[in-house]
Design a protein around this motif. Structure first.
Motif: not given
Length: 350
Positions: A55-56, A126, A290
């Motif tokens: 997701d980057r 992100r 996170d």
């Protein structure tokens, strides 16, 4: 020798069959690790690998044959990429926008290996908020005459610095001689602010360890110290992701470690052949990365304090446009003071 094989990969959409062409091609000659071995490694570490790097926006360091041969970086999806390969539009330092690859599932990472990828370089932001990093990253780079053992006390002291700024720090081996210290942050600031936060932390670390640590950008000024590479915090500057292989002869991996084990680890022991067993035995030291994102406001207040005390901007990478307040981009030993004004702009001299 088989021309291709199919790897059955589990993922959120069920099983995908990923084609691996030339599976027996040796990628790492020294340990004899093949392309299929590398694909199986990524499959084995897929969960923590994607937690750290998925997701980057991500850049792929690809090799046509072995790690000793031709290499290049790939950022956007090539033609013919599978439908499950995603991209996102990002802005580069030149102000140009361009689509960049994003990895969402194990099959996409293994597809990248099929495309010749060895090293994965994720952004600190992100995909859907690429302008605002959610990771503060600091690269501790031992200079000639120093080594990994010199980076360890610097990392421990840096952890204390970041704790004073309200941050929980995590550490991983670089896969080579250095260490990477990360901290989860709230995605509230753009890259320049995060860079300034990194510089503030780096300067504070340098003040506490002046004989061991340096923020000097020019190599001729660093000496036998550990360099805090603040420019890795810039937009489109990346480092090898957690659990990414490195293009080094022994097939090392940039491996997360706990702070408790840091002083006793041998970074050369973390390789494509050993890391899957390590994860199975001790788990992922970054599994809770996170959970507590922090503000960078304290570090930015340190940056402002340093500005008021006469410590200004530091050099940017050479391919960046000239930035406000940046010092002259000339090697200090070659600088002629009369050719530059107080703002670091070159003066034309007849």
């Amino acid at each position: 020798m088989a021309d291709e094989t199919m790897l059955e990969v589990q993922g959120p959409e069920g099983t995908r069959s990923v084609r691996i062409s030339h599976p027996d091609r040796v990628v790492f000659p020294e340990p004899g690790i093949t392309k299929l071995d590398l694909a199986r490694y990524i499959d084995a570490v897929a969960e923590p690998f994607l937690k750290a790097n998925g997701d980057r926006p991500i850049s792929l360091q690809r090799f046509r044959e072995t790690i000793d041969g031709e290499q290049f970086f790939s950022k956007n999806p090539p033609r013919g990429a599978p439908a499950y390969i995603r991209d996102v539009m990002v802005v580069y330092p030149s102000a140009r926008s361009h689509p960049q690859l994003v990895l969402d599932e194990p099959a996409s990472a293994i597809w990248a290996v099929q495309m010749g990828t060895v090293v994965f370089h994720p952004w600190p932001s992100r995909a859907e908020n690429s302008d605002n990093p959610d990771q503060l990253r600091i690269d501790l780079d031992p200079q000639p005459g120093t080594d990994f053992d010199d980076a360890v006390p610097a990392a421990i002291q840096l952890r204390a610095v970041l704790a004073e700024a309200g941050m929980d720090a995590f550490v991983k081996t670089s896969g080579n001689r250095g260490l990477h210290v990360f901290a989860p942050i709230r995605p509230e600031h753009e890259f320049l602010d995060v860079r300034h936060a990194v510089i503030a932390a780096a300067r504070e670390l340098e003040r506490r360890m002046p004989d061991a640590v340096t923020t000097a950008w020019w190599k001729e000024e660093r000496g036998r110290k550990v360099f805090v590479d603040f420019n890795q915090a810039n937009r489109d500057r990346t480092m090898a992701g957690a659990y990414s292989p490195r293009a080094l002869p022994h097939a090392s991996v940039s491996c997360p470690v706990t702070w408790d084990e840091l002083e006793s680890v041998d970074p050369r022991s973390f390789t494509v052949l050993t890391v899957p067993d390590r994860i199975a035995q001790v788990g992922d030291p970054w599994s809770d990365f996170d959970e507590k994102p922090a503000s960078i406001d304290v570090l930015l207040s340190w940056w402002q304090r340093d500005l008021e005390n006469g410590l200004g901007e530091l050099p940017f990478p050479p391919d960046y446009p000239k930035m406000p307040g940046e010092p002259p981009r000339v090697q200090p030993s070659k600088k002629v003071a009369g050719n530059w004004d107080e703002h670091g702009n070159r003066i034309d001299v007849d």
